[in-house]
Scaffold this active site. Sequence first.
Site, PDB file in Angstrom:
ATOM      1  N   HIS A 359      -0.099  -3.016 -13.348  1.00 34.73           N
ATOM      2  CA  HIS A 359      -0.717  -1.741 -12.541  1.00 34.73           C
ATOM      3  C   HIS A 359      -0.053  -1.607 -11.111  1.00 34.73           C
ATOM      4  O   HIS A 359      -0.044  -0.303 -10.777  1.00 34.73           O
ATOM      5  CB  HIS A 359      -2.413  -2.084 -12.330  1.00 34.73           C
ATOM      6  CG  HIS A 359      -2.494  -3.156 -11.151  1.00 34.73           C
ATOM      7  ND1 HIS A 359      -2.493  -4.413 -11.028  1.00 34.73           N
ATOM      8  CD2 HIS A 359      -2.929  -2.968  -9.805  1.00 34.73           C
ATOM      9  CE1 HIS A 359      -2.660  -5.024  -9.994  1.00 34.73           C
ATOM     10  NE2 HIS A 359      -3.095  -4.230  -9.365  1.00 34.73           N
ATOM     11  N   ASP A 360       0.739  -2.605 -10.707  1.00 33.69           N
ATOM     12  CA  ASP A 360       1.414  -2.075  -9.257  1.00 33.69           C
ATOM     13  C   ASP A 360       2.825  -2.074  -9.492  1.00 33.69           C
ATOM     14  O   ASP A 360       3.527  -2.352  -8.622  1.00 33.69           O
ATOM     15  CB  ASP A 360       0.943  -3.288  -8.406  1.00 33.69           C
ATOM     16  CG  ASP A 360      -0.355  -3.078  -7.591  1.00 33.69           C
ATOM     17  OD1 ASP A 360      -0.535  -2.237  -7.578  1.00 33.69           O
ATOM     18  OD2 ASP A 360      -0.777  -3.910  -6.840  1.00 33.69           O
ATOM     19  N   LYS A 363       4.613  -0.175  -6.969  1.00 31.04           N
ATOM     20  CA  LYS A 363       4.936  -0.796  -5.484  1.00 31.04           C
ATOM     21  C   LYS A 363       6.232  -1.497  -5.307  1.00 31.04           C
ATOM     22  O   LYS A 363       6.667  -1.374  -4.211  1.00 31.04           O
ATOM     23  CB  LYS A 363       3.733  -1.996  -5.313  1.00 31.04           C
ATOM     24  CG  LYS A 363       2.419  -1.458  -5.048  1.00 31.04           C
ATOM     25  CD  LYS A 363       1.697  -2.645  -4.391  1.00 31.04           C
ATOM     26  CE  LYS A 363       0.171  -1.918  -3.638  1.00 31.04           C
ATOM     27  NZ  LYS A 363      -0.597  -3.214  -3.491  1.00 31.04           N
ATOM     28  N   HIS A 388       2.571   4.825  -5.087  1.00 29.91           N
ATOM     29  CA  HIS A 388       2.807   3.818  -6.009  1.00 29.91           C
ATOM     30  C   HIS A 388       2.089   3.962  -7.185  1.00 29.91           C
ATOM     31  O   HIS A 388       2.632   3.744  -8.318  1.00 29.91           O
ATOM     32  CB  HIS A 388       2.716   2.398  -5.397  1.00 29.91           C
ATOM     33  CG  HIS A 388       1.360   1.956  -5.360  1.00 29.91           C
ATOM     34  ND1 HIS A 388       0.360   2.317  -4.324  1.00 29.91           N
ATOM     35  CD2 HIS A 388       0.723   1.294  -6.315  1.00 29.91           C
ATOM     36  CE1 HIS A 388      -0.812   1.723  -4.828  1.00 29.91           C
ATOM     37  NE2 HIS A 388      -0.626   1.134  -5.844  1.00 29.91           N
ATOM     38  N   HIS A 412      -6.268   3.155 -11.142  1.00 30.55           N
ATOM     39  CA  HIS A 412      -6.923   1.703 -10.624  1.00 30.55           C
ATOM     40  C   HIS A 412      -7.195   2.298  -9.178  1.00 30.55           C
ATOM     41  O   HIS A 412      -8.091   1.495  -8.705  1.00 30.55           O
ATOM     42  CB  HIS A 412      -6.148   0.509 -10.576  1.00 30.55           C
ATOM     43  CG  HIS A 412      -4.958   0.580  -9.646  1.00 30.55           C
ATOM     44  ND1 HIS A 412      -3.739   0.943 -10.419  1.00 30.55           N
ATOM     45  CD2 HIS A 412      -4.602   0.079  -8.660  1.00 30.55           C
ATOM     46  CE1 HIS A 412      -2.687   0.923  -9.578  1.00 30.55           C
ATOM     47  NE2 HIS A 412      -3.383   0.339  -8.448  1.00 30.55           N
ATOM     48  N   HIS A 413      -6.718   3.265  -8.608  1.00 34.66           N
ATOM     49  CA  HIS A 413      -7.286   3.534  -7.133  1.00 34.66           C
ATOM     50  C   HIS A 413      -8.056   4.843  -7.293  1.00 34.66           C
ATOM     51  O   HIS A 413      -8.424   5.309  -6.353  1.00 34.66           O
ATOM     52  CB  HIS A 413      -5.912   3.815  -6.216  1.00 34.66           C
ATOM     53  CG  HIS A 413      -5.169   2.583  -5.854  1.00 34.66           C
ATOM     54  ND1 HIS A 413      -6.051   1.681  -5.139  1.00 34.66           N
ATOM     55  CD2 HIS A 413      -4.086   2.138  -5.922  1.00 34.66           C
ATOM     56  CE1 HIS A 413      -4.976   0.798  -4.882  1.00 34.66           C
ATOM     57  NE2 HIS A 413      -4.052   0.939  -5.468  1.00 34.66           N
ATOM     58  N   ASP A 441      -8.998  -5.168  -8.425  1.00 40.34           N
ATOM     59  CA  ASP A 441      -7.776  -4.929  -7.686  1.00 40.34           C
ATOM     60  C   ASP A 441      -8.602  -4.975  -6.301  1.00 40.34           C
ATOM     61  O   ASP A 441      -8.025  -5.820  -5.360  1.00 40.34           O
ATOM     62  CB  ASP A 441      -7.390  -3.622  -7.773  1.00 40.34           C
ATOM     63  CG  ASP A 441      -6.099  -3.349  -6.984  1.00 40.34           C
ATOM     64  OD1 ASP A 441      -4.995  -4.032  -6.770  1.00 40.34           O
ATOM     65  OD2 ASP A 441      -6.231  -2.311  -6.126  1.00 40.34           O
TER      66      ASP A 441
END
Length: 499
Positions: A359-360, A363, A388, A412-413, A441
């Site tokens: 998921h990241d 980043k 990101h 996810h954000h 998260d």
Amino acid sequence: MRKHCRERLCRLLRGPRRRRSGPLKRGGARSDTGCVTLPVKRIRPPETVPLTDVLAALSFALDLTEGQPMGHALRTDLISMELAARLDLPLQMRRDLYYAALLKDAGCSSNAAAVFEIFGTDDIAAKRARMVTDWSNELRAAMYALEHAAPGASWFERAKRVATLAKRGPRAAARLVQIRCERGADIVAQLGFGRGAAETVRTLEEHWDGHGHPLGLQGEQIPLPARVLGLAQILEVFSAGGGPYAGLALVRRRSGKWFDPTVVEACLGLEPLLARWSAMTTRELRDEVSLAEPGAASLLAGTATLRRVAHVFAGIVDAKSPFTGVHSQRVADVSVAVAEYLGWSKVRVEETRAAALLHDLGKLSVPNSILDKPGALDPGEWEIMRMHALYTERILEHVQGYEWFAFASAAHHERMDGSGYCRGIGAAQLPELSRVLAVADVYDALSTPRPYRHALEPAEVFALMGRDGGTGFCELCLEALHSWAGEDDGEAEEERLAA
């Protein structure tokens, strides 16, 4: 900076060579890459995919953390394969070179924090500039240090930083390269590509004249695939920046110094191909690289292989900052626990694990000067951080059949009431998978130390998250998380008392 960030965001939203019919609107139902309705319904990814598609997509994440445009590694791979054909390298050596080129920057995140600590600056910008700096020229090396040592600080602070760099000198540079190359070689070995590919990555930064890093190998001590790949990556960077003729001219100037003269000679007449590859979109590059795989059979990635790749790349992401530690693995563990509490099938649980691990990915595009900043982010830094999630989607959607997975992983954000980022979509368009990732998260982020605060106790975490229950977070997911955390704490206490 804000204008620059918005322009980058708009380029991402448009996607390669596509035109939008209108601007992206909060709560709208448009994809960031093609003016289509958001894939609200879960679409199960295929059970097997070409491994090259997976590695090609993930190479974009490695490009970002090296400060290169997405597609750098793929163009480097194509250059390497063309040179390998011209040099008539044996099949096994070409296969080693092919996979090493896709994974050449796999160790890049492992020294990001160290680069930030030494230079006190944007590690991504410093790495991008490093690729075009001739370290054998003392004046240019000194100018590089002056430019990248704590920009924005007082002259006194910058002078101290430069003095420290001068004192540490070549040993510090060699150590940074060693960390990167050793870690990269280990990752290539973990993924099962063999000793030849691993050694190619390990010796990538060695130079023909012996002035490279980290071992100072000279001439034919350097494996031939590494000599080819070392030239190919520099040729790609300078061709992308100044055109094919400028790139080839630089390679010729460094013949016998950085590069094997025989490999340099093999570059003769490469201009048309360099121009063609430079004009390709990321999807066209992916397809071209797939066709260039040496040998008659392409490797296919099944469930076990995809799981191993996801774990490895989660480690690459988490290695970028000392504050992320094993964040992706922890989010995966929490996400799986929440999914199981919700009664999801084994297939959906494993899909959740993979999405959490990856998921990241985006980043890797965020400098450590932002990730490790001890204070609040300013508006420009916050915009870079927000991007990101969109980078995560752009990376993962390049694996054919994984478009929905990419969208759900990157969301996810997003929040139930539409207050999240980057699209600002609400509950009607937010997949269940994204809702699970969202609570996992935030739970892990609040439960672990950050540069700007200590780790919070579970009661504090749930008090904060509870404020957004039903509006920000899915209530069912939040309840499942609370139940899991309560049982987990109880089990931990029982183990403590038993001990």
